[in-house]
Design an enzyme around this catalytic site. Sequence first.
Site, PDB file in Angstrom:
ATOM      1  N   HIS A   1      -9.582  12.366  -2.989  1.00 11.44           N
ATOM      2  CA  HIS A   1     -10.327  13.090  -4.137  1.00 11.44           C
ATOM      3  C   HIS A   1     -11.235  12.328  -4.925  1.00 11.44           C
ATOM      4  CE1 HIS A   1     -10.118  16.240  -7.286  1.00 11.44           C
ATOM      5  NE2 HIS A   1      -9.964  15.374  -8.152  1.00 11.44           N
TER       6      HIS A   1
ATOM      7  N   GLU B   1     -14.382  22.448  -8.462  1.00  9.44           N
ATOM      8  CA  GLU B   1     -13.469  21.166  -8.379  1.00  9.44           C
ATOM      9  C   GLU B   1     -13.856  20.485  -6.935  1.00  9.44           C
ATOM     10  OE1 GLU B   1      -9.407  21.861  -8.719  1.00  9.44           O
ATOM     11  OE2 GLU B   1      -8.829  19.861  -7.569  1.00  9.44           O
TER      12      GLU B   1
ATOM     13  N   LYS C   1      -0.825  25.950  -7.286  1.00  7.45           N
ATOM     14  CA  LYS C   1      -2.223  25.813  -7.868  1.00  7.45           C
ATOM     15  C   LYS C   1      -3.290  25.526  -6.378  1.00  7.45           C
ATOM     16  CE  LYS C   1      -5.762  23.424  -9.879  1.00  7.45           C
ATOM     17  NZ  LYS C   1      -6.641  22.897  -9.502  1.00  7.45           N
TER      18      LYS C   1
ATOM     19  N   ASP D   1     -11.508  40.268  -8.100  1.00 11.07           N
ATOM     20  CA  ASP D   1     -10.930  39.820  -9.479  1.00 11.07           C
ATOM     21  C   ASP D   1      -9.632  38.738  -9.279  1.00 11.07           C
ATOM     22  OD1 ASP D   1      -9.532  39.624 -11.900  1.00 11.07           O
ATOM     23  OD2 ASP D   1      -9.592  41.984 -12.374  1.00 11.07           O
TER      24      ASP D   1
HETATM   25  C1  MEV Z   1      -5.491  19.997  -6.903  1.00  9.00           C
HETATM   26  O1  MEV Z   1      -6.442  20.636  -7.444  1.00  9.00           O
HETATM   27  C2  MEV Z   1      -4.545  20.575  -6.437  1.00  9.00           C
HETATM   28  C3  MEV Z   1      -3.338  19.856  -5.722  1.00  9.00           C
HETATM   29  O2  MEV Z   1      -2.677  19.263  -7.034  1.00  9.00           O
HETATM   30  C4  MEV Z   1      -2.255  20.897  -4.990  1.00  9.00           C
HETATM   31  C5  MEV Z   1      -0.893  20.091  -4.817  1.00  9.00           C
HETATM   32  O3  MEV Z   1      -0.595  18.933  -5.437  1.00  9.00           O
HETATM   33  O4  MEV Z   1      -0.424  20.494  -3.677  1.00  9.00           O
HETATM   34  C6  MEV Z   1      -3.666  18.677  -4.788  1.00  9.00           C
END
Ligand code: MEV
Length: 440
Positions: free
Chosen positions: A396, A87, A283, A299
Site C-alpha cells: 500500500h 485510493e 469494505k 448507483d
Molecule cells: C483498504 O481499502 C481495504 C482493506 O482494509 C480490506 C481488508 O482489510 O480486507 C485492505
Amino acid sequence: MGDQKTISGFSKLRKRDKIKWIAKTFFTDPEQVMTELASHWHGDAEQQKILDGFSENTISNFPMPYGVAPNFMIDGEMYVVPMVIEESSVVAAASAAAKFWMTRGGFVTDIISTEKVGQVHFKWTGNGDKLKGIFPKIKEMLLEESKDLTTNMEKRGGGISDIELLDFTAEEEGLYQLRAYFQTCDSMGANFVNSCLERFSASLKNYVIKSDKLDEHEKDVLIVMSILSNYTPDCLVRASVTCPIDKLGMFAGGMDAHTFAEKFVLAVKIARIDPYRATTHNKGIYNGVDAVALATGNDFRAIESCGHTYASRDGQYRSLSHAEVKEGVFRFWLDIPLAVGTVGGLTTLHPIAKRSHELLGNPSAEKLMSIIAATGLAQNFAAVRSLVTTGIQQGHMKMHLQNILNQMKATDDESKKAIAYFDKRVVSFAGVRTFLEGIR
Ligand code: MEV
C-alpha cells in the site's frame, strides 16, 4: 455578498455568479479559487452541459482517476475492467489478483436471481381479514391498471412478477404494505419500479373507495409512500475461484501454499465471526465493486446499502465472502446482491461510462453483475492475501509513495531517486521527508 454566508435564489444564479459568491464568501484567495474551479470545467461546452445535467448547483467537476484492471478471465472470457477510485493500490491489487487467477481457471460466476423490489406503505383501519379476502381482486386490478407502464418491459422479457399484501398492524396500528417484485431486464429499473408503485397507490385508493365489500369507515386509505427498495436479496450473483492447493504456488515471504490456504480460510472465517473485521473485509470487496459501478454509471450507494443489509441478514453483520479447503482444493467465493443496469440512467449519458460499457463488450445487466462480482472477489482476494502474508502496508505504501512525493512537490529527478531508495525500504511520510531533505 461580503461575510454573509446565507443566500436565497442561489440555484437561479448563473454558474459564474455562483462561483463568485462561493469564492468571495468562503475563501481568502477568491481569484485563485475561481481559476482553479474553472480549470476543471470540461474543454467541450456540450460535454460540460451533459455533466451539469446530472446534478444541481454545479460549479465545477471533481476529477477522479479512471483506471483499468486487465487480465480478468470471467466465465472463460477475457476482460479489461474499468475502475473509478481515488485510493492507491486498489487497481493494482485487482490487476494482480486477476492475473493470478487467469492461469488458474479464472473467475466463475452464477446469476442466482435478478428480482427487484418495490413497496407501497399505507395505513388503513378496518377489518384486516376483509382486506386480505379482497386482495386477489385488488392485485388483478393493480396489474390491469398498470398495463400501459409495463407493456414495453414485458416485450423485453420483464415486468411485474408478483404483488403481496403484508400486514404490519402488530408493529403499528393500521399499517400495511404492498410489496411488489419486478424483472427489469437490462435496466436498473428504478424509474420503472417507482412509476408502477405510484400507479398502484392511486389504483388502491380508488378501489377501496369504490369497493362494495367494505363498510363506509373502511374506505379511506392513507398512502404513506411508494418507493423501490434498494434491498434486493434476490438480485444475486455468485463469483468464485477454485484451485488445488498444490497449484497455488508460493507466496510472498516464502510462504507455502498449504500455510497460505489455511491462514486465508481462517482470515475469512474471522470476518464471518466478528463484525469489526467483517466491515473492513467487506469494505475491501466494495473497493472493487464501487469502482466498477462508478465507471459504468451505476448507483454505488444503492449497491452498497443493499450489500450491507444482505451481510446482516441472519441478524449479525458478516463477511460477504466465504473460503474453504476441501480434499486438497482451495475455494473462495462471494455471494453479492447487485442491482445494476446497462441501459438507461447514466450508463449511456455519461461519456466515459458509455466507453466503459464498450470496453466490457456492451454487457447485459447479468454479465455486468458477473464482472462486478468477480472484481469484488479479486479485490478481496488481493487484500486478504496481503494481510496473511506480507501485511498490507508494504504494498500500500509503495503505491502511496508517489502521492507523498507529489504532496512534497518532488521534482521528476527527486521522485526517481526516492522510488529507487524506497524499493526495499518501508515507506512512511516522515521517511520520505527526511530522504528529500537529504538530497535537496
Ligand atoms: C483498504 O481499502 C481495504 C482493506 O482494509 C480490506 C481488508 O482489510 O480486507 C485492505
